[in-house]
Design a protein around this motif. Structure first.
Motif, PDB file in Angstrom:
ATOM      1  N   LEU A  60       1.039  -1.242  -0.103  1.00 23.24           N
ATOM      2  CA  LEU A  60       0.084  -0.180  -0.028  1.00 23.24           C
ATOM      3  C   LEU A  60       1.057   1.752  -0.022  1.00 23.24           C
ATOM      4  O   LEU A  60       0.656   2.474  -0.852  1.00 23.24           O
ATOM      5  CB  LEU A  60      -0.874  -0.213   1.239  1.00 23.24           C
ATOM      6  CG  LEU A  60      -1.878   1.439   1.336  1.00 23.24           C
ATOM      7  CD1 LEU A  60      -2.782   1.516   0.004  1.00 23.24           C
ATOM      8  CD2 LEU A  60      -2.523   1.235   2.906  1.00 23.24           C
ATOM      9  N   ASP A  61       1.801   1.362   0.637  1.00 20.74           N
ATOM     10  CA  ASP A  61       2.544   2.399   1.217  1.00 20.74           C
ATOM     11  C   ASP A  61       2.790   2.456  -0.653  1.00 20.74           C
ATOM     12  O   ASP A  61       3.162   4.010  -0.490  1.00 20.74           O
ATOM     13  CB  ASP A  61       4.119   2.485   1.924  1.00 20.74           C
ATOM     14  CG  ASP A  61       3.166   2.963   2.656  1.00 20.74           C
ATOM     15  OD1 ASP A  61       2.153   3.172   3.647  1.00 20.74           O
ATOM     16  OD2 ASP A  61       3.732   2.559   4.286  1.00 20.74           O
ATOM     17  N   ILE A  90      -8.527  -3.542  -1.873  1.00 20.93           N
ATOM     18  CA  ILE A  90      -8.863  -1.617  -1.718  1.00 20.93           C
ATOM     19  C   ILE A  90      -7.776  -1.718  -1.657  1.00 20.93           C
ATOM     20  O   ILE A  90      -7.782   0.224  -1.969  1.00 20.93           O
ATOM     21  CB  ILE A  90     -10.195  -1.985  -0.129  1.00 20.93           C
ATOM     22  CG1 ILE A  90     -10.528  -0.509   0.162  1.00 20.93           C
ATOM     23  CG2 ILE A  90      -8.799  -2.518   0.844  1.00 20.93           C
ATOM     24  CD1 ILE A  90     -11.337  -0.122   1.458  1.00 20.93           C
ATOM     25  N   ALA A  91      -6.355  -1.826  -1.145  1.00 20.20           N
ATOM     26  CA  ALA A  91      -5.505  -1.312  -1.565  1.00 20.20           C
ATOM     27  C   ALA A  91      -5.119   0.072  -2.336  1.00 20.20           C
ATOM     28  O   ALA A  91      -5.025   1.303  -2.818  1.00 20.20           O
ATOM     29  CB  ALA A  91      -4.076  -1.673  -1.438  1.00 20.20           C
ATOM     30  N   SER A  92      -5.195  -0.663  -3.605  1.00 20.95           N
ATOM     31  CA  SER A  92      -5.696   0.543  -5.041  1.00 20.95           C
ATOM     32  C   SER A  92      -6.171   1.870  -4.469  1.00 20.95           C
ATOM     33  O   SER A  92      -5.432   2.337  -5.301  1.00 20.95           O
ATOM     34  CB  SER A  92      -5.491  -0.878  -5.963  1.00 20.95           C
ATOM     35  OG  SER A  92      -4.877  -1.473  -6.010  1.00 20.95           O
ATOM     36  N   ILE A  93      -7.552   1.921  -3.872  1.00 21.79           N
ATOM     37  CA  ILE A  93      -7.838   3.033  -4.180  1.00 21.79           C
ATOM     38  C   ILE A  93      -7.552   3.365  -2.539  1.00 21.79           C
ATOM     39  O   ILE A  93      -7.316   4.882  -2.977  1.00 21.79           O
ATOM     40  CB  ILE A  93     -10.159   2.314  -3.445  1.00 21.79           C
ATOM     41  CG1 ILE A  93      -9.948   1.075  -4.649  1.00 21.79           C
ATOM     42  CG2 ILE A  93     -11.020   3.503  -4.201  1.00 21.79           C
ATOM     43  CD1 ILE A  93      -9.390   1.535  -6.104  1.00 21.79           C
ATOM     44  N   LEU A  94      -7.191   3.221  -2.101  1.00 23.40           N
ATOM     45  CA  LEU A  94      -6.778   3.817  -0.493  1.00 23.40           C
ATOM     46  C   LEU A  94      -4.979   3.682  -1.055  1.00 23.40           C
ATOM     47  O   LEU A  94      -5.555   5.981  -0.338  1.00 23.40           O
ATOM     48  CB  LEU A  94      -6.614   2.777   0.401  1.00 23.40           C
ATOM     49  CG  LEU A  94      -7.283   1.989   1.160  1.00 23.40           C
ATOM     50  CD1 LEU A  94      -6.585   0.894   1.781  1.00 23.40           C
ATOM     51  CD2 LEU A  94      -7.869   2.834   1.536  1.00 23.40           C
ATOM     52  N   ALA A  95      -4.768   3.748  -1.854  1.00 24.56           N
ATOM     53  CA  ALA A  95      -3.601   4.516  -2.581  1.00 24.56           C
ATOM     54  C   ALA A  95      -4.197   5.983  -3.449  1.00 24.56           C
ATOM     55  O   ALA A  95      -4.031   7.410  -2.999  1.00 24.56           O
ATOM     56  CB  ALA A  95      -2.952   3.615  -3.024  1.00 24.56           C
TER      57      ALA A  95
END
Length: 369
Positions: A60-61, A90-95
């Motif tokens: 994610l980072d 969801i990590a793609s969107i959180l970024a």
């Protein structure tokens, strides 16, 4: 029980090498920003075929820092749009949202589960700055068309390569196809650390310099902060472990391909939709082997009764998560169908032939009621 993924067994293959690597780090007395991280970054550059890599704390980072880097060098600004598949983790969107950017969701191709590249251009606006391609389940998402679109509209292409290290498109490795890429080395990934870890790769030297500073509190020089950065660093012991496991990755990928091909050739049940094989084997590293069934929950229960562990990747689309209330009115039929039907079968470098024969037999015995 046939485990979905037996990490203890995966890492036991290399336990002596891993113990030696850990001892070397402990004995060195240097645990962050040392020679092991530099060595792994060089090895990753060579493996992927890029000029620059940076070890960070997690996948994610990696994506967050890439986007923040583009903001800091003036390529993007808050409120700009990033095209992204609707059915990603969801990590793609959180970024994207963590950087004040706006995700523009695109439906996947029902046959590959990757972003439907033919639908991209209709969603490009004057605020679009990037396309984030996700090589989902380990399958390359790429084409000449996406390169043409990026050039035509002056867009960056960011690869979410969390699941596809080792995959190639026309001889080029994922992680080198776009302008920058984020990797995850979460323990369950094809190249997994023994803890959390990630990396960024890019051929853009300016971006590489900026993301390295951002990942270290925004400091280029100690106590002098150029950017509002993060504390996101790969530690020495994870880098040492990853160097060990990278040496064995290609062999493990071959075994995954063998299992996938066996499943596709031998599972024969009209209630189960199998993934398609790409034209070129190099385009898929089979991080996950994902089938679909309209009776997914019954299939999972049936397989559990047969002592086969399965997982669902992923039950809820990102835009339907409680965390993203602002997207609750959105609806994407193909994405939602996929999330309702997918089931991941066991596939790993330590799965024995007798195990995947049992998986096939159990799937063939499933009755769609």
């Amino acid at each position: 029980m046939i485990k979905f993924l037996d990490l203890q067994k995966v890492n036991k293959q290399y336990q002596e090498e891993l113990k030696e690597a850990a001892n070397n780090v402990i004995d060195s007395g240097w645990y962050l920003q040392g020679e092991r991280v530099k060595q792994f970054e060089t090895e990753l550059c060579n493996y992927v075929g890029v000029k620059n890599s940076l070890g960070v704390a997690n996948g994610l980072d990696a994506l967050r820092i890439i986007l923040k880097g583009y903001i800091e060098i003036g390529v993007m600004k808050k409120g700009d749009e990033v095209i992204v598949p609707a059915n990603t983790f969801i990590a793609s969107i959180l970024a994207i949202t963590d950087n004040g950017l706006k995700p523009i969701f695109i439906e996947p191709n029902i046959n590959t589960y990757n972003l439907d590249i033919s639908k991209i251009e209709a969603k490009i606006t004057p605020r679009t700055r990037a396309i984030m391609v996700v090589h989902l389940y380990g399958r390359v998402c790429w084409s000449n068309e996406i390169e043409h679109l990026a050039k035509k509209h002056n867009l960056k292409i960011i690869e979410d390569n969390a699941q596809a290290i080792g995959a190639k498109w026309q001889g080029k490795a994922t992680g080198s196809l776009g302008d920058a890429a984020g990797f995850s080395f979460y323990p369950g990934k094809n190249l997994g650390a023994l803890g959390d870890s990630g990396a960024i790769t890019t051929n853009d030297t300016k971006l590489a310099s900026v993301v390295r500073i951002i990942a270290n509190y925004g400091c280029e020089e100690k106590y002098k902060n150029t950017y509002k950065g993060y504390n996101s660093r790969m530690d020495e012991i994870q880098a040492a472990f990853l160097s060990v496991k990278l040496r064995h990755l290609d062999r493990e990928i071959l075994h995954r391909r063998k299992i996938a091909e066996y499943y596709i050739e031998n599972i024969n049940n009209s209630a189960i939709i199998l993934p398609s094989l790409p034209n070129n084997k190099e385009e898929h590293v089979w991080h996950l082997f994902v089938v679909r069934s309209a009776q997914r929950d019954l299939l999972q229960k049936h397989l559990a009764y047969k002592n086969i562990e399965t997982l669902i990747h992923y039950p809820i689309p990102p835009y339907k998560q409680v965390a993203y209330k602002e997207f609750k009115e959105l609806s994407y039929n193909i994405t939602e169908r996929i999330h309702d039907e997918v089931l991941s079968l066991p596939i790993s470098p330590v799965l024995m032939e007798t195990d995947f024969e049992k998986v096939v037999n159990a799937n063939n015995l499933f009755i769609n009621e």
